[in-house]
Design a protein around this motif. Sequence first.
Motif, PDB file in Angstrom:
ATOM      1  N   ALA A 266       0.842  -1.206   0.000  1.00  0.00           N
ATOM      2  CA  ALA A 266       0.000   0.000   0.000  1.00  0.00           C
ATOM      3  C   ALA A 266       0.873   1.250   0.000  1.00  0.00           C
ATOM      4  O   ALA A 266       1.954   1.287   0.597  1.00  0.00           O
ATOM      5  CB  ALA A 266      -0.914   0.000   1.215  1.00  0.00           C
ATOM      6  N   VAL A 267       0.385   2.280  -0.677  1.00  0.00           N
ATOM      7  CA  VAL A 267       1.078   3.571  -0.733  1.00  0.00           C
ATOM      8  C   VAL A 267       0.241   4.591   0.033  1.00  0.00           C
ATOM      9  O   VAL A 267      -0.941   4.780  -0.248  1.00  0.00           O
ATOM     10  CB  VAL A 267       1.283   4.040  -2.187  1.00  0.00           C
ATOM     11  N   LEU A 268       0.868   5.245   0.999  1.00  0.00           N
ATOM     12  CA  LEU A 268       0.194   6.270   1.795  1.00  0.00           C
ATOM     13  C   LEU A 268       0.313   7.603   1.077  1.00  0.00           C
ATOM     14  O   LEU A 268       1.418   8.061   0.775  1.00  0.00           O
ATOM     15  CB  LEU A 268       0.828   6.356   3.182  1.00  0.00           C
ATOM     16  N   SER A 269      -0.804   8.237   0.789  1.00  0.00           N
ATOM     17  CA  SER A 269      -0.831   9.526   0.094  1.00  0.00           C
ATOM     18  C   SER A 269      -1.002  10.650   1.106  1.00  0.00           C
ATOM     19  O   SER A 269      -1.924  10.614   1.931  1.00  0.00           O
ATOM     20  CB  SER A 269      -1.978   9.558  -0.920  1.00  0.00           C
ATOM     21  N   LEU A 270      -0.117  11.639   1.054  1.00  0.00           N
ATOM     22  CA  LEU A 270      -0.169  12.782   1.965  1.00  0.00           C
ATOM     23  C   LEU A 270      -0.271  14.069   1.171  1.00  0.00           C
ATOM     24  O   LEU A 270       0.520  14.316   0.259  1.00  0.00           O
ATOM     25  CB  LEU A 270       1.088  12.842   2.841  1.00  0.00           C
ATOM     26  N   ARG A 271      -1.234  14.887   1.515  1.00  0.00           N
ATOM     27  CA  ARG A 271      -1.350  16.237   0.959  1.00  0.00           C
ATOM     28  C   ARG A 271      -1.527  17.194   2.124  1.00  0.00           C
ATOM     29  O   ARG A 271      -2.593  17.271   2.714  1.00  0.00           O
ATOM     30  CB  ARG A 271      -2.518  16.336  -0.022  1.00  0.00           C
ATOM     31  N   ARG A 272      -0.452  17.869   2.469  1.00  0.00           N
ATOM     32  CA  ARG A 272      -0.412  18.756   3.630  1.00  0.00           C
ATOM     33  C   ARG A 272      -0.666  17.988   4.920  1.00  0.00           C
ATOM     34  O   ARG A 272      -1.107  18.555   5.906  1.00  0.00           O
ATOM     35  CB  ARG A 272      -1.438  19.883   3.486  1.00  0.00           C
ATOM     36  N   GLY A 273      -0.404  16.697   4.913  1.00  0.00           N
ATOM     37  CA  GLY A 273      -0.598  15.875   6.093  1.00  0.00           C
ATOM     38  C   GLY A 273       0.726  15.364   6.631  1.00  0.00           C
ATOM     39  O   GLY A 273       1.799  15.644   6.081  1.00  0.00           O
ATOM     40  N   SER A 274       0.657  14.601   7.724  1.00  0.00           N
ATOM     41  CA  SER A 274       1.853  14.092   8.387  1.00  0.00           C
ATOM     42  C   SER A 274       1.705  12.606   8.688  1.00  0.00           C
ATOM     43  O   SER A 274       0.596  12.086   8.779  1.00  0.00           O
ATOM     44  CB  SER A 274       2.106  14.849   9.700  1.00  0.00           C
ATOM     45  N   CYS A 275       2.844  11.944   8.842  1.00  0.00           N
ATOM     46  CA  CYS A 275       2.848  10.560   9.293  1.00  0.00           C
ATOM     47  C   CYS A 275       4.189  10.283   9.959  1.00  0.00           C
ATOM     48  O   CYS A 275       5.148  11.030   9.795  1.00  0.00           O
ATOM     49  CB  CYS A 275       2.603   9.587   8.140  1.00  0.00           C
ATOM     50  N   THR A 276       4.245   9.195  10.728  1.00  0.00           N
ATOM     51  CA  THR A 276       5.473   8.787  11.406  1.00  0.00           C
ATOM     52  C   THR A 276       6.249   7.820  10.519  1.00  0.00           C
ATOM     53  O   THR A 276       5.684   6.857   9.988  1.00  0.00           O
ATOM     54  CB  THR A 276       5.146   8.114  12.750  1.00  0.00           C
ATOM     55  N   LEU A 277       7.538   8.069  10.377  1.00  0.00           N
ATOM     56  CA  LEU A 277       8.404   7.168   9.621  1.00  0.00           C
ATOM     57  C   LEU A 277       8.920   6.078  10.554  1.00  0.00           C
ATOM     58  O   LEU A 277       9.427   6.374  11.641  1.00  0.00           O
ATOM     59  CB  LEU A 277       9.580   7.937   9.021  1.00  0.00           C
ATOM     60  N   HIS A 278       8.786   4.832  10.137  1.00  0.00           N
ATOM     61  CA  HIS A 278       9.283   3.714  10.930  1.00  0.00           C
ATOM     62  C   HIS A 278       9.852   2.671   9.989  1.00  0.00           C
ATOM     63  O   HIS A 278       9.471   2.573   8.817  1.00  0.00           O
ATOM     64  CB  HIS A 278       8.163   3.108  11.787  1.00  0.00           C
ATOM     65  N   GLY A 279      10.776   1.897  10.507  1.00  0.00           N
ATOM     66  CA  GLY A 279      11.379   0.853   9.688  1.00  0.00           C
ATOM     67  C   GLY A 279      12.120   1.443   8.506  1.00  0.00           C
ATOM     68  O   GLY A 279      13.057   2.229   8.658  1.00  0.00           O
ATOM     69  N   SER A 280      11.695   1.088   7.308  1.00  0.00           N
ATOM     70  CA  SER A 280      12.319   1.595   6.089  1.00  0.00           C
ATOM     71  C   SER A 280      11.270   1.676   4.995  1.00  0.00           C
ATOM     72  O   SER A 280      10.167   1.144   5.131  1.00  0.00           O
ATOM     73  CB  SER A 280      13.480   0.693   5.651  1.00  0.00           C
ATOM     74  N   GLY A 281      11.621   2.335   3.900  1.00  0.00           N
ATOM     75  CA  GLY A 281      10.687   2.457   2.796  1.00  0.00           C
ATOM     76  C   GLY A 281      11.111   3.525   1.809  1.00  0.00           C
ATOM     77  O   GLY A 281      12.290   3.913   1.767  1.00  0.00           O
ATOM     78  N   GLU A 282      10.148   3.987   1.017  1.00  0.00           N
ATOM     79  CA  GLU A 282      10.416   4.959  -0.034  1.00  0.00           C
ATOM     80  C   GLU A 282       9.448   6.128   0.085  1.00  0.00           C
ATOM     81  O   GLU A 282       8.276   5.951   0.440  1.00  0.00           O
ATOM     82  CB  GLU A 282      10.241   4.332  -1.412  1.00  0.00           C
ATOM     83  N   ILE A 283       9.951   7.305  -0.255  1.00  0.00           N
ATOM     84  CA  ILE A 283       9.136   8.513  -0.281  1.00  0.00           C
ATOM     85  C   ILE A 283       9.129   9.032  -1.711  1.00  0.00           C
ATOM     86  O   ILE A 283      10.182   9.366  -2.263  1.00  0.00           O
ATOM     87  CB  ILE A 283       9.697   9.599   0.653  1.00  0.00           C
ATOM     88  N   GLY A 284       7.967   9.099  -2.315  1.00  0.00           N
ATOM     89  CA  GLY A 284       7.826   9.678  -3.638  1.00  0.00           C
ATOM     90  C   GLY A 284       7.411  11.136  -3.505  1.00  0.00           C
ATOM     91  O   GLY A 284       6.413  11.438  -2.850  1.00  0.00           O
ATOM     92  N   LEU A 285       8.158  12.027  -4.110  1.00  0.00           N
ATOM     93  CA  LEU A 285       7.876  13.456  -4.014  1.00  0.00           C
ATOM     94  C   LEU A 285       7.158  13.919  -5.279  1.00  0.00           C
ATOM     95  O   LEU A 285       7.730  13.933  -6.360  1.00  0.00           O
ATOM     96  CB  LEU A 285       9.167  14.248  -3.814  1.00  0.00           C
ATOM     97  N   GLY A 286       5.888  14.266  -5.135  1.00  0.00           N
ATOM     98  CA  GLY A 286       5.110  14.740  -6.274  1.00  0.00           C
ATOM     99  C   GLY A 286       4.384  13.646  -7.012  1.00  0.00           C
ATOM    100  O   GLY A 286       3.304  13.876  -7.567  1.00  0.00           O
ATOM    101  N   VAL A 287       4.929  12.451  -7.048  1.00  0.00           N
ATOM    102  CA  VAL A 287       4.312  11.298  -7.716  1.00  0.00           C
ATOM    103  C   VAL A 287       4.614  10.052  -6.883  1.00  0.00           C
ATOM    104  O   VAL A 287       5.610   9.999  -6.173  1.00  0.00           O
ATOM    105  CB  VAL A 287       4.836  11.109  -9.153  1.00  0.00           C
TER     106      VAL A 287
END
Length: 318
Positions: A266-287
């Motif tokens: 699953a991909v978490l979508s954030l628009r002006r929102g926040s979340c906690t980073l844990h473990g590891s993963g990828e952050i897509g900026l803009g897409v």
Amino acid sequence: MARILERTVLFADLRGSTGLFERLGNAAASTLVTGAVTQLGECVERGGGHVVKTLGDGLMAVFENATSAVAAADAMHQALQRLSRGSNVPAASALKLQVAMARGEVVEIESDCFGDAVNVAARLLDHAGDNETLVTVDVLAGLQPAQQMRFRALDRLQLRGRAEPVQVHLLQGRQAMADGAATQFGDALPMPGQPEALRLVWGGQERIFATAQLPLVLGRSPQAACCIDDSRVSRSHARIDWHGGAFQFTDLSFNGSYIRFTHDRAVLSLRRGSCTLHGSGEIGLGVPPGDTRTPVVRFEVLRLAEDTLPAPGTGITR
């Protein structure tokens, strides 16, 4: 007749109103948003400020001193919380408040205000996350030391239309101050077992950031700690903070950010929102992350002993 005055300029904006019009219809959404903006204006007037103008789902106000402006911002956030809890319209909880302040000389002409402080406050609003208040260092300087301790310094942010970056501070709520083990310098000390560093990998670069180096900005601006030169990435696209014993990621962009944790499709979508980073993963900026052309930042939360952190000058930053 024009007057030149020293003032603290405040901009407030309600985000999430567009979705309300889609969900509730024009009449119900207009009533809800107008009522919310009216309450924000009442907070200004009770705090000794003056509403210069309303801006659809927001407002601009001026205060003689920074203390009154910060108190009004607190009251605004509290008023929106009460509205969200007390409203018989569940969708009211979708409204989020962003506040930005700057201080300096303003030119008052026919009930309106102009000047550099107005421009800075308006553009700083673009960098505020949900339910956040951002202020410039000039606003902070006008506060008492006890009030200044409620603020945490962020990166120097590059504001649209300005050549020089602006030093910005984030107002922390009273509850947030109590959540961390605050020192006399306002920083939270990591507790045993808590993450101690964050590894970021992007564009062939790898850096490790200790908690003391946060917050950091990810974006297209050369001043960003994690600089990604891609047209889909905003100049100050997102921010990573160390807060409450965790790494907090906040999207500040118009295109949004997308987070996919390792071992989770699953991909978490954030628009002006926040979340906690844990473990590891990828952050897509803009897409969303997905192909080799996507501006992606890989992250890993680390728990390292002090003597295992890389030394300065090795190309990996602590």
